[in-house]
Write an enzyme that holds these catalytic residues in place. Sequence first.
Site, PDB file in Angstrom:
ATOM      1  N   THR A 153      51.727  48.463  34.234  1.00 31.41           N
ATOM      2  CA  THR A 153      51.416  47.390  35.170  1.00 31.41           C
ATOM      3  C   THR A 153      52.463  46.294  35.062  1.00 31.41           C
ATOM      4  O   THR A 153      53.099  46.136  34.016  1.00 31.41           O
ATOM      5  CB  THR A 153      50.014  46.787  34.898  1.00 31.41           C
ATOM      6  OG1 THR A 153      49.701  45.859  35.920  1.00 31.41           O
ATOM      7  CG2 THR A 153      49.931  46.093  33.557  1.00 31.41           C
ATOM      8  N   HIS A 209      47.590  39.494  34.697  1.00 33.36           N
ATOM      9  CA  HIS A 209      46.130  39.372  34.647  1.00 33.36           C
ATOM     10  C   HIS A 209      45.508  40.671  34.111  1.00 33.36           C
ATOM     11  O   HIS A 209      44.643  40.650  33.225  1.00 33.36           O
ATOM     12  CB  HIS A 209      45.626  39.050  36.062  1.00 33.36           C
ATOM     13  CG  HIS A 209      44.143  39.098  36.206  1.00 33.36           C
ATOM     14  ND1 HIS A 209      43.346  38.005  35.997  1.00 33.36           N
ATOM     15  CD2 HIS A 209      43.311  40.116  36.513  1.00 33.36           C
ATOM     16  CE1 HIS A 209      42.086  38.351  36.177  1.00 33.36           C
ATOM     17  NE2 HIS A 209      42.039  39.623  36.502  1.00 33.36           N
ATOM     18  N   ASP A 262      44.518  53.505  38.354  1.00 31.48           N
ATOM     19  CA  ASP A 262      44.574  53.398  39.809  1.00 31.48           C
ATOM     20  C   ASP A 262      43.158  53.114  40.287  1.00 31.48           C
ATOM     21  O   ASP A 262      42.199  53.691  39.778  1.00 31.48           O
ATOM     22  CB  ASP A 262      45.123  54.681  40.441  1.00 31.48           C
ATOM     23  CG  ASP A 262      45.687  54.402  41.836  1.00 31.48           C
ATOM     24  OD1 ASP A 262      46.322  53.347  42.020  1.00 31.48           O
ATOM     25  OD2 ASP A 262      45.467  55.225  42.748  1.00 31.48           O
ATOM     26  N   THR A 263      43.051  52.191  41.235  1.00 34.60           N
ATOM     27  CA  THR A 263      41.740  51.725  41.690  1.00 34.60           C
ATOM     28  C   THR A 263      41.632  51.820  43.197  1.00 34.60           C
ATOM     29  O   THR A 263      42.609  51.598  43.912  1.00 34.60           O
ATOM     30  CB  THR A 263      41.540  50.244  41.272  1.00 34.60           C
ATOM     31  OG1 THR A 263      41.489  50.177  39.856  1.00 34.60           O
ATOM     32  CG2 THR A 263      40.252  49.670  41.840  1.00 34.60           C
ATOM     33  N   LYS A 276      32.868  39.054  35.331  1.00 30.44           N
ATOM     34  CA  LYS A 276      33.416  40.156  36.139  1.00 30.44           C
ATOM     35  C   LYS A 276      33.878  41.306  35.236  1.00 30.44           C
ATOM     36  O   LYS A 276      33.537  42.469  35.486  1.00 30.44           O
ATOM     37  CB  LYS A 276      34.590  39.674  36.997  1.00 30.44           C
ATOM     38  CG  LYS A 276      35.201  40.839  37.769  1.00 30.44           C
ATOM     39  CD  LYS A 276      36.434  40.531  38.550  1.00 30.44           C
ATOM     40  CE  LYS A 276      37.063  41.819  39.065  1.00 30.44           C
ATOM     41  NZ  LYS A 276      38.321  41.614  39.770  1.00 30.44           N
ATOM     42  N   HIS A 283      34.665  47.947  37.320  1.00 32.45           N
ATOM     43  CA  HIS A 283      35.186  49.314  37.281  1.00 32.45           C
ATOM     44  C   HIS A 283      36.289  49.462  36.241  1.00 32.45           C
ATOM     45  O   HIS A 283      36.261  50.346  35.399  1.00 32.45           O
ATOM     46  CB  HIS A 283      35.706  49.656  38.684  1.00 32.45           C
ATOM     47  CG  HIS A 283      36.466  48.516  39.319  1.00 32.45           C
ATOM     48  ND1 HIS A 283      37.809  48.437  39.297  1.00 32.45           N
ATOM     49  CD2 HIS A 283      36.029  47.364  39.915  1.00 32.45           C
ATOM     50  CE1 HIS A 283      38.187  47.299  39.873  1.00 32.45           C
ATOM     51  NE2 HIS A 283      37.122  46.627  40.252  1.00 32.45           N
TER      52      HIS A 283
HETATM   53  P1  IMP Z   1      45.345  48.899  41.881  1.00 35.01           P
HETATM   54  O1  IMP Z   1      45.285  50.380  41.733  1.00 35.01           O
HETATM   55  O2  IMP Z   1      44.771  48.174  40.693  1.00 35.01           O
HETATM   56  O3  IMP Z   1      46.705  48.399  42.299  1.00 35.01           O
HETATM   57  O4  IMP Z   1      44.345  48.500  43.057  1.00 35.01           O
HETATM   58  C1  IMP Z   1      44.492  48.913  44.396  1.00 35.01           C
HETATM   59  C2  IMP Z   1      43.930  47.836  45.303  1.00 35.01           C
HETATM   60  O5  IMP Z   1      42.504  47.753  45.077  1.00 35.01           O
HETATM   61  C3  IMP Z   1      44.487  46.451  44.996  1.00 35.01           C
HETATM   62  O6  IMP Z   1      45.541  46.117  45.818  1.00 35.01           O
HETATM   63  C4  IMP Z   1      43.312  45.542  45.279  1.00 35.01           C
HETATM   64  O7  IMP Z   1      43.381  45.137  46.616  1.00 35.01           O
HETATM   65  C5  IMP Z   1      42.099  46.401  45.054  1.00 35.01           C
HETATM   66  N1  IMP Z   1      41.483  46.083  43.768  1.00 35.01           N
HETATM   67  C6  IMP Z   1      41.704  46.688  42.565  1.00 35.01           C
HETATM   68  N2  IMP Z   1      40.936  46.149  41.623  1.00 35.01           N
HETATM   69  C7  IMP Z   1      40.228  45.175  42.230  1.00 35.01           C
HETATM   70  C8  IMP Z   1      39.251  44.255  41.750  1.00 35.01           C
HETATM   71  O8  IMP Z   1      38.902  44.192  40.560  1.00 35.01           O
HETATM   72  N3  IMP Z   1      38.740  43.416  42.671  1.00 35.01           N
HETATM   73  C9  IMP Z   1      39.110  43.430  43.981  1.00 35.01           C
HETATM   74  N4  IMP Z   1      40.012  44.253  44.465  1.00 35.01           N
HETATM   75  C10 IMP Z   1      40.573  45.132  43.591  1.00 35.01           C
END
Ligand code: IMP
Length: 197
Positions: free
Chosen positions: A7, A11, A68-69, A175, A180
């Site tokens: 990353t 944060h 990845d989210t 939070k 997740h």
């Molecule tokens: P990443 O895989 O963590 O980059 O997440 C992909 C997208 O999901 C990000 O650009 C955020 O818009 C959204 N996202 C990921 N985690 C969160 C969270 O904890 N709260 C709100 N949006 C999230």
Amino acid sequence: MKMVFATGNAHKLHEAGEILSDLCELVMPSALGLTEDIPETGETLEENSLQKARYLYDKLKTDCFADDTGLEVEALGGAPGVYSARYAGEAKDSGANMDKLLRELQALGPGASRRARFRTVITLVKDGCLYQFEGEMKGSIANSRSGSEGFGYDPIFIADEYPDRTVAQLDEHTKNSISHRGRALRRMAAWLKTQNG
Ligand code: IMP
């Protein structure tokens, strides 16, 4: 023991660092001289986190993990899902992403389900072997934005655990205890503890 987290987000590094503090010291790839963008071209969260973790390991040959989210909205067939960051375009603009999501749900009419969940998949490379851990936060999509904490879709996401406010109205500690990513990280931490004897 040092562990690299794929990353560039301070944060996220802080959040993960707190959960893993008695197991390892977390560093960003840039601290080891890797400053390029890590490719992310998969079609699922599992593929993307695997791709990122493998890429890091191939370059650095050290223990590492990637996450990845995605936000999966029931009435939209799981969208935006793996495309959450770029939902409204390549600019990765959170405001535009939220506006698009609210528009899409509104277009389905007042009876449409607003149920949704965030899902995180972490891929860990430890001693050259791959492991995956998952975490989710269930909830629903609000009608409009509220709150200024957090990031991404937080202002329009209401977690089941706190139904009277959005996640952007929760403090960071609250939070992290239900998120997740926090859940996936704690699962990984629990597994790492079993490995350390
Ligand atoms: P990443 O895989 O963590 O980059 O997440 C992909 C997208 O999901 C990000 O650009 C955020 O818009 C959204 N996202 C990921 N985690 C969160 C969270 O904890 N709260 C709100 N949006 C999230």
